[in-house]
Design a protein around this motif. Structure first.
Motif, PDB file in Angstrom:
ATOM      1  N   SER A   1       0.841  -1.211   0.000  1.00  0.00           N
ATOM      2  CA  SER A   1       0.000   0.000   0.000  1.00  0.00           C
ATOM      3  C   SER A   1       0.870   1.253   0.000  1.00  0.00           C
ATOM      4  CB  SER A   1      -0.918   0.029   1.230  1.00  0.00           C
ATOM      5  OG  SER A   1      -1.850  -1.018   1.152  1.00  0.00           O
TER       6      SER A   1
ATOM      7  N   ASP B   1      -5.462  -0.783  -4.985  1.00  0.00           N
ATOM      8  CA  ASP B   1      -4.950  -1.370  -3.742  1.00  0.00           C
ATOM      9  C   ASP B   1      -5.985  -2.337  -3.171  1.00  0.00           C
ATOM     10  OD1 ASP B   1      -3.524  -2.061  -1.534  1.00  0.00           O
ATOM     11  OD2 ASP B   1      -3.483  -0.053  -0.638  1.00  0.00           O
ATOM     12  N   GLU B   2      -5.797  -3.607  -3.424  1.00  0.00           N
ATOM     13  CA  GLU B   2      -6.710  -4.670  -2.980  1.00  0.00           C
ATOM     14  C   GLU B   2      -8.169  -4.324  -3.278  1.00  0.00           C
ATOM     15  OE1 GLU B   2      -5.787  -6.977   0.308  1.00  0.00           O
ATOM     16  OE2 GLU B   2      -3.770  -6.189   0.593  1.00  0.00           O
TER      17      GLU B   2
END
Ligand SMILES: Nc1ncnc2c1ncn2[C@@H]1O[C@H](COP(=O)(O)OP(=O)(O)O)[C@@H](O)[C@H]1O
Ligand SMILES: [Mg+2]
Length: 247
Positions: free
Chosen positions: A46, A166-167
């Motif tokens: 991240s 991000d995810e």
């Protein structure tokens, strides 16, 4: 593939207090390339994304976008943020605005488009993510998968040079993961430059040009998906893969 670099990191270091979260990270992402980043929790994935968008300052090293160093502040920083779209695990939509308003807002504020023009573009993008009929709803009236597709449309509305994810599917129920990955696959196919933090190995195999494996703030492997999944080199990656591929 001849690499036409769009995002370049050179010897990037970043600390949170004593914690050295990015350690001499160097990385080139070519225009149109799709790079999947995987690695254990806390490895700096991240932070890497946030550094590219300058949501996090770095201690040393350089990051360039399309040959230009990242701006420090002010208007040029706002422009950078719109040129590198970011899609988060939590969709971050404005709850009190409709889907259409969520997508048009930045176009009017940052891109200075007229409202009509922005709304027209928003509707085109909603169509592209399969939500043409949801324009007047509020985020809470949509499923998680639909909300994430709205967030993707919102990022696209700024005509970004690259998108960071991000995810993006980690907060979704299993049955909604595919509808989001399908939109991402289409973007990849259309030539969007993408950095995607995800543990969706099917997506990595089918859409990524490269897989980066991160551990302890370092890029430990940077390989094609085929090479990475069939023959990881490092013990860290072997160990990680054996854990996530088990279930
Ligand atoms: N704002 C912050 N302040 C202090 N430590 C942080 C902050 N953000 C992240 N960290 C720490 O930095 C490390 C890397 O975090 P992160 O980039 O979120 O990893 P990942 O996304 O791979 O799980 C972790 O140890 C995390 O606890
Ligand atoms: Mg993370």
């Amino acid at each position: 593939m001849a690499v036409d670099p769009l995002i370049e990191l050179r010897d990037v270091n970043k600390y949170f207090g004593e914690l050295h979260v990015l350690q001499d990270v160097s990385l080139t992402v070519g225009r149109g390339e799709v790079v999947v980043v995987i690695g254990p929790s806390g490895s700096g994935k991240s932070t890497l994304c946030r550094a590219i968008n300058r949501l996090e300052p770095i201690a040393s090293g350089t990051i360039t976008l399309d040959g230009e160093p990242l701006p420090e502040e002010g208007k040029s920083l706002a422009r950078l943020r719109s040129e590198v779209g970011m899609v988060f695990q939590s969709f971050n939509l404005f709850a009190h605005k409709t889907v259409l308003q969520n997508i048009s807002l930045g176009q009017v504020k940052v891109r200075r488009r007229k409202k009509d023009e922005a709304d027209r573009r928003s509707r085109e993008l909603l169509d592209r993510v399969g939500l043409a009929d949801q324009a007047d709803k509020y985020p809470a009236q949509l499923s998680g998968g639909q909300q994430q597709r709205v967030a993707i449309a919102r990022a696209l509305a700024m005509d970004p040079k690259a998108l960071l994810f991000d995810e993006p599917t980690s907060a979704l129920d299993p049955e909604m993961i595919n509808e989001v990955l399908e939109v991402m696959r289409q973007l990849a196919h259309d030539g969007m430059t993408m950095v995607v933090v995800t543990h969706e190995m099917g997506f990595a195999r089918s859409a990524a040009n490269r897989v980066l494996f991160m551990a302890d703030g370092r890029i430990v492997e940077d390989r094609t998906p085929e090479e990475f999944f069939t023959a990881p080199r490092s013990d860290r990656a072997k160990d990680f893969l054996s854990k996530i591929l088990k279930h």
